[in-house]
Design a protein around this motif. Structure first.
Motif, PDB file in Angstrom:
ATOM      1  N   ALA A   1     -16.436  -0.773  -4.602  1.00  0.00           N
ATOM      2  CA  ALA A   1     -15.931   0.429  -3.941  1.00  0.00           C
ATOM      3  C   ALA A   1     -14.612   0.898  -4.562  1.00  0.00           C
ATOM      4  N   GLY A   2     -14.092   0.134  -5.522  1.00  0.00           N
ATOM      5  CA  GLY A   2     -12.840   0.508  -6.165  1.00  0.00           C
ATOM      6  C   GLY A   2     -11.625   0.369  -5.256  1.00  0.00           C
ATOM      7  N   SER A   3     -11.635  -0.639  -4.386  1.00  0.00           N
ATOM      8  CA  SER A   3     -10.503  -0.838  -3.471  1.00  0.00           C
ATOM      9  C   SER A   3      -9.225  -1.132  -4.250  1.00  0.00           C
ATOM     10  N   ARG A   4      -8.109  -0.606  -3.736  1.00  0.00           N
ATOM     11  CA  ARG A   4      -6.817  -0.789  -4.400  1.00  0.00           C
ATOM     12  C   ARG A   4      -6.336  -2.233  -4.266  1.00  0.00           C
ATOM     13  N   PRO A   5      -5.411  -2.628  -5.150  1.00  0.00           N
ATOM     14  CA  PRO A   5      -4.869  -3.977  -5.015  1.00  0.00           C
ATOM     15  C   PRO A   5      -4.127  -4.139  -3.693  1.00  0.00           C
ATOM     16  N   GLY A   6      -4.231  -5.304  -3.106  1.00  0.00           N
ATOM     17  CA  GLY A   6      -3.526  -5.603  -1.866  1.00  0.00           C
ATOM     18  C   GLY A   6      -3.234  -7.094  -1.812  1.00  0.00           C
ATOM     19  N   VAL A   7      -2.557  -7.512  -0.751  1.00  0.00           N
ATOM     20  CA  VAL A   7      -2.188  -8.922  -0.628  1.00  0.00           C
ATOM     21  C   VAL A   7      -2.707  -9.469   0.694  1.00  0.00           C
ATOM     22  N   LEU A   8      -3.555 -10.479   0.610  1.00  0.00           N
ATOM     23  CA  LEU A   8      -4.054 -11.154   1.806  1.00  0.00           C
ATOM     24  C   LEU A   8      -4.354 -12.609   1.463  1.00  0.00           C
ATOM     25  N   HIS A   9      -4.119 -13.493   2.411  1.00  0.00           N
ATOM     26  CA  HIS A   9      -4.455 -14.905   2.232  1.00  0.00           C
ATOM     27  C   HIS A   9      -3.867 -15.500   0.968  1.00  0.00           C
ATOM     28  N   GLY A  10      -2.640 -15.094   0.664  1.00  0.00           N
ATOM     29  CA  GLY A  10      -1.919 -15.787  -0.398  1.00  0.00           C
ATOM     30  C   GLY A  10      -2.093 -15.281  -1.798  1.00  0.00           C
ATOM     31  N   ASN A  11      -2.916 -14.263  -1.981  1.00  0.00           N
ATOM     32  CA  ASN A  11      -3.065 -13.735  -3.342  1.00  0.00           C
ATOM     33  C   ASN A  11      -3.173 -12.220  -3.376  1.00  0.00           C
ATOM     34  N   ARG A  12      -2.783 -11.659  -4.529  1.00  0.00           N
ATOM     35  CA  ARG A  12      -2.995 -10.230  -4.738  1.00  0.00           C
ATOM     36  C   ARG A  12      -4.359 -10.061  -5.378  1.00  0.00           C
TER      37      ARG A  12
ATOM     38  N   VAL B   1       0.829  -1.201   0.000  1.00  0.00           N
ATOM     39  CA  VAL B   1       0.000   0.000   0.000  1.00  0.00           C
ATOM     40  C   VAL B   1       0.878   1.272   0.000  1.00  0.00           C
ATOM     41  N   MET B   2       2.015   1.218   0.713  1.00  0.00           N
ATOM     42  CA  MET B   2       2.923   2.368   0.684  1.00  0.00           C
ATOM     43  C   MET B   2       3.550   2.523  -0.698  1.00  0.00           C
ATOM     44  N   GLY B   3       3.728   1.407  -1.391  1.00  0.00           N
ATOM     45  CA  GLY B   3       4.410   1.394  -2.690  1.00  0.00           C
ATOM     46  C   GLY B   3       5.850   0.963  -2.486  1.00  0.00           C
ATOM     47  N   TYR B   4       6.317   0.030  -3.324  1.00  0.00           N
ATOM     48  CA  TYR B   4       7.655  -0.533  -3.129  1.00  0.00           C
ATOM     49  C   TYR B   4       8.735   0.562  -3.203  1.00  0.00           C
ATOM     50  N   ALA B   5       8.623   1.434  -4.192  1.00  0.00           N
ATOM     51  CA  ALA B   5       9.664   2.452  -4.394  1.00  0.00           C
ATOM     52  C   ALA B   5       9.687   3.429  -3.218  1.00  0.00           C
ATOM     53  N   ALA B   6       8.513   3.846  -2.774  1.00  0.00           N
ATOM     54  CA  ALA B   6       8.424   4.783  -1.649  1.00  0.00           C
ATOM     55  C   ALA B   6       9.004   4.138  -0.390  1.00  0.00           C
ATOM     56  N   PHE B   7       8.706   2.859  -0.209  1.00  0.00           N
ATOM     57  CA  PHE B   7       9.237   2.137   0.951  1.00  0.00           C
ATOM     58  C   PHE B   7      10.765   2.072   0.891  1.00  0.00           C
ATOM     59  N   ALA B   8      11.300   1.739  -0.294  1.00  0.00           N
ATOM     60  CA  ALA B   8      12.748   1.617  -0.444  1.00  0.00           C
ATOM     61  C   ALA B   8      13.436   2.951  -0.119  1.00  0.00           C
ATOM     62  N   ASP B   9      12.883   4.034  -0.634  1.00  0.00           N
ATOM     63  CA  ASP B   9      13.454   5.376  -0.386  1.00  0.00           C
ATOM     64  C   ASP B   9      13.490   5.691   1.100  1.00  0.00           C
ATOM     65  N   LYS B  10      12.330   5.478   1.733  1.00  0.00           N
ATOM     66  CA  LYS B  10      12.188   5.828   3.134  1.00  0.00           C
ATOM     67  C   LYS B  10      13.079   4.938   4.012  1.00  0.00           C
ATOM     68  N   ALA B  11      13.132   3.650   3.659  1.00  0.00           N
ATOM     69  CA  ALA B  11      13.937   2.701   4.427  1.00  0.00           C
ATOM     70  C   ALA B  11      15.405   3.094   4.384  1.00  0.00           C
ATOM     71  N   LYS B  12      15.842   3.499   3.200  1.00  0.00           N
ATOM     72  CA  LYS B  12      17.232   3.922   3.050  1.00  0.00           C
ATOM     73  C   LYS B  12      17.489   5.180   3.889  1.00  0.00           C
ATOM     74  N   ALA B  13      16.547   6.106   3.800  1.00  0.00           N
ATOM     75  CA  ALA B  13      16.714   7.388   4.482  1.00  0.00           C
ATOM     76  C   ALA B  13      16.815   7.239   6.006  1.00  0.00           C
ATOM     77  N   VAL B  14      16.049   6.282   6.573  1.00  0.00           N
ATOM     78  CA  VAL B  14      16.047   6.155   8.032  1.00  0.00           C
ATOM     79  C   VAL B  14      17.177   5.260   8.543  1.00  0.00           C
ATOM     80  N   GLY B  15      17.886   4.589   7.643  1.00  0.00           N
ATOM     81  CA  GLY B  15      18.989   3.738   8.076  1.00  0.00           C
ATOM     82  C   GLY B  15      18.579   2.321   8.409  1.00  0.00           C
ATOM     83  N   LEU B  16      17.559   1.832   7.706  1.00  0.00           N
ATOM     84  CA  LEU B  16      17.156   0.430   7.871  1.00  0.00           C
ATOM     85  C   LEU B  16      18.174  -0.465   7.148  1.00  0.00           C
ATOM     86  N   ASP B  17      18.345  -1.689   7.642  1.00  0.00           N
ATOM     87  CA  ASP B  17      19.351  -2.571   7.050  1.00  0.00           C
ATOM     88  C   ASP B  17      18.777  -3.753   6.287  1.00  0.00           C
TER      89      ASP B  17
END
Lengths: 267, 407
Positions: free
Chosen positions: B285-296, A108-124
């Motif tokens: 409701a147009g919910s965004r993609p997510g991952v639960l119970h083994g699938n997206r 939900v955060m987005g992979y790229a956003a997570f990677a940026d933030k993780a790097k910025a905070v010093g996650l390993d």
């Protein structure tokens, strides 16, 4: 060299094994987590695994499920956990921190956003329980580019052909799940674990951590004889739950458990 | 609109890695990977095996009672004054719902793989009953996980399962409904993976479950297609089915995917209304993609990625996600999804009972309600084929409670 690799190299040169505690971030209150991390370091741990609370922790037993629920009462989100890492890094630049959790908050955060933030905070490192290598072709390159180790689980059920694949995809260390079951379940069989680790070592030079089922000094010591790292979670989380009404005592009480394990391992 | 080629591709989904476009996949912890790979291999082999097929068909005919009838609801159609409504009578199956088509298939897989124990999650209890039933027949040990809240709502089915020899485990974590029952069933499977076959009740979960559940349920659509051609001389104009995880809907839809002129409408649980947030309708409701119970898939989760609690009057639709193939069919524009609120579903429950003498499950009542809305806007020579996925006996208690009657 990543902070995790450096940590294992240092330990190796001293002939010691890594003690890796797991605690759920924000449990029982977000204010407790950073002081607890510092107290754990004081007690002699080497790497900290910080659990990211999730509403549906499918691989966890009741102890960590309840920890997630307590943390979510305060609305501890992934972004808050990353902030805790940043706070921790203000006074500690050496102890590696690994986030452990489930994919959806990162999704939900987005992979790229997570990677940026993780790097910025010093996650390993990051260990995403429900993201096997097969589904990580987008995620892994982003983490790699950010200098974050991607840590994978290997289970008793993992066949040798898959072990190779996982070793190729992972970095930092590998997490061997010592029992079939959820976190905090049945006692482990050290002989069986040793056998499996030997097979894994034929495919990788990465350090091998072992978790699930380590609950006291004796089991920590036994596992440290065969593995490079000892991962301990539920027994610490249980102590946190016990002291949920007395939060000021949590860092010291939890650190007392890891200090004792440290001693047992170093004997 | 998808082209003919798009539809031919859609019909072949999932791809080799278990994805339906961006949806589906296998997002599970490592302990389960070997079991899922093994299940995939076993399934692919057996599904093409004439002996397995013959045993499956024989069970569907003589144990389930298939084919289920396609019934022209003439009085209801006349009253609505538009399209002709045909009901695919899955409610007449043994155990009272479409769920048994799938449990017969998966129990055969369990039998061929030699697992002595089966486990399942259940919401309304229909899948739990269907699982307990096949387990009794094959002499397999059976554990069913059910949310505490659903155990209260579906007391009759709980007792049925116990009579059938199953252990019913009350799940008290999280929202205490279907989602949490599924968490617990997956924990059970991680722990007992060596001796247990996990019978998932809907076309969701990690690959190959969405595919194999769909394949077992597709008997619904294959029969309906033939029956409609035979009775009405043409294909239906609209297919209508309720969608929680969506196994009855995908079973009806899949054989029609390449019939581009047949509209496919999935009806989700609108609860108190989409606008209230108290619903179980991620696609509508147009919910965004997510991952639960083994699938997206399309998943109801908040901005922090935590799964949101759902609400529906029907326990069987009370789930924050949806089968990945539905998310895919929506994305490529092949199927449409809409929601029906609790009160509309309850009205349809009563109305079908009064006009046709058929008491639908509250789940299926959602599809009936949408058909009742759509029919008057269509011509009298057009056809809406509704999947009447289950019967309503199990819901009498819930409806009576709403009427203020206590037995």
């Amino acid at each position: 060299m990543s902070r995790i690799t450096e940590c294992f190299n240092n330990l190796k040169s001293q002939g010691r094994k890594a003690l890796i505690p797991f605690v759920t971030a924000g449990d029982p209150d977000p204010k407790v987590t950073v002081p607890l991390m510092h107290a754990l370091v004081e007690s002699g741990v080497d790497i900290i695994e910080l659990g990211v609370p999730f509403s549906d922790p499918m691989a966890d037993g009741p102890v960590i499920q309840l920890a997630c629920e307590r943390a979510l009462l305060h609305g501890t989100r992934l972004v808050d956990v990353l902030d805790m890492v940043a706070e921790f890094r203000k006074t500690n630049q050496t102890t590696p921190v690994v986030l452990m959790g489930y994919l959806n908050p990162i999704e939900v955060m987005g992979y790229a956003a997570f990677a940026d933030k993780a790097k910025a905070v010093g996650l390993d490192g990051v260990l995403t329980v429900d993201l096997p290598p097969e589904e990580a072709c987008e995620f892994n390159p982003l983490m790699k580019a950010a200098g974050i180790d991607v840590i994978y689980l290997i289970a008793p059920t993992t066949e040798e052909s898959r072990v190779k694949q996982i070793c190729a995809a992972g970095s930092g260390y590998l997490y061997y799940v010592s029992v079939k079951g959820v976190t905090g379940s049945a006692a482990l069989d050290v002989g069986e674990v040793a056998e499996k680790l030997e097979m894994i070592r034929q495919h990788t030079d990465m350090p091998l951590g072992v978790g699930f089922g380590i609950r006291d000094d004796a089991s920590a010591r036994a596992i440290s004889a065969v593995a490079d790292g000892v991962i301990v979670g539920s027994v610490l989380v249980n102590k946190i739950a016990e002291l949920a009404g007395n939060q000021a005592q949590i860092p010291e009480a939890v650190a007392a458990i890891t200090a004792s394990m440290r001693q047992a391992m170093d004997k | 609109m998808p082209t003919k080629e798009d539809l031919a591709i859609a019909k072949q989904m999932p791809d080799a890695s278990g994805h339906f476009g961006q949806f589906g996949g296998r997002y599970v912890s490592e302990t389960l990977m070997a079991a899922l790979q093994q299940l995939e291999q076993t399934y692919e082999k057996l599904w093409r095996d004439p002996q397995f097929q013959a045993e499956f068909d024989r069970d569907l005919a003589h144990y389930v009672g298939r084919p289920s009838p396609l019934y022209h609801a003439e009085r209801l159609s006349r009253e609505l004054g538009g399209a002709q409504i045909y009901l695919k009578r899955e409610d007449l199956n043994h155990t009272g719902a479409h769920k048994v088509n799938n449990t017969i298939g998966q129990a055969l897989l369990a039998k061929f793989t030699g697992k002595p124990r089966v486990s399942a999650e259940t919401g309304a209890g229909q899948h739990g009953v269907a699982t307990a039933t096949v387990a009794a027949r094959l002499g397999l040990e059976c554990t069913v996980y059910m949310g505490e809240e659903d155990i209260r709502r579906q007391a009759l089915n709980v007792y049925r399962m116990k009579l059938l020899g199953a252990e019913v485990v009350s799940v008290t974590s999280g929202t205490r409904t279907l989602k949490d029952a599924m968490n617990e069933a997956m924990r059970d499977w991680v722990t007992n993976v060596d001796n247990t076959f996990y019978i998932i009740g809907t076309a969701a979960g990690p690959h190959p479950y969405p595919k194999l559940v769909r394949d077992f349920q597709s008997v619904i659509g294959r029969e309906a297609r033939e029956q409609c051609l035979a009775q009405a001389g043409k294909l239906p104009d609209v297919l209508m089915a309720c969608v929680g995880g969506g196994s009855n809907a995908i079973g009806l839809f899949h054989p029609f995917i390449e019939d581009a002129d047949v509209r496919m409408i999935g009806v989700e649980a609108g609860g108190y209304g989409i606008e209230t947030g108290q619903h179980a309708a991620p696609l509508s409701a147009g919910s965004r993609p997510g991952v639960l119970h083994g699938n997206r898939t399309s998943l109801m989760s908040d901005e922090g990625g935590q799964v949101i609690g759902t609400h529906s009057v029907s326990a069987g639709l009370d789930y924050p996600g949806v089968g990945p193939e539905h998310a895919y069919l929506k994305e490529i524009g092949r199927a449409e999804y809409t929601a029906i609120n609790d009160d509309e579903a309850l009205h349809a429950f009563r109305h079908l009972t009064l006009t046709e003498g058929i008491m639908p499950a509250l789940e299926s009542s959602h599809a009936v309600a949408e058909a009742m809305k759509l029919a008057p806007t269509m011509r009298k020579d057009q056809i809406i084929l509704v999947n009447l996925s289950g019967r309503g006996d199990k819901d009498i208690h819930t409806v009576a409670e709403i009427d203020g009657i206590n037995f």
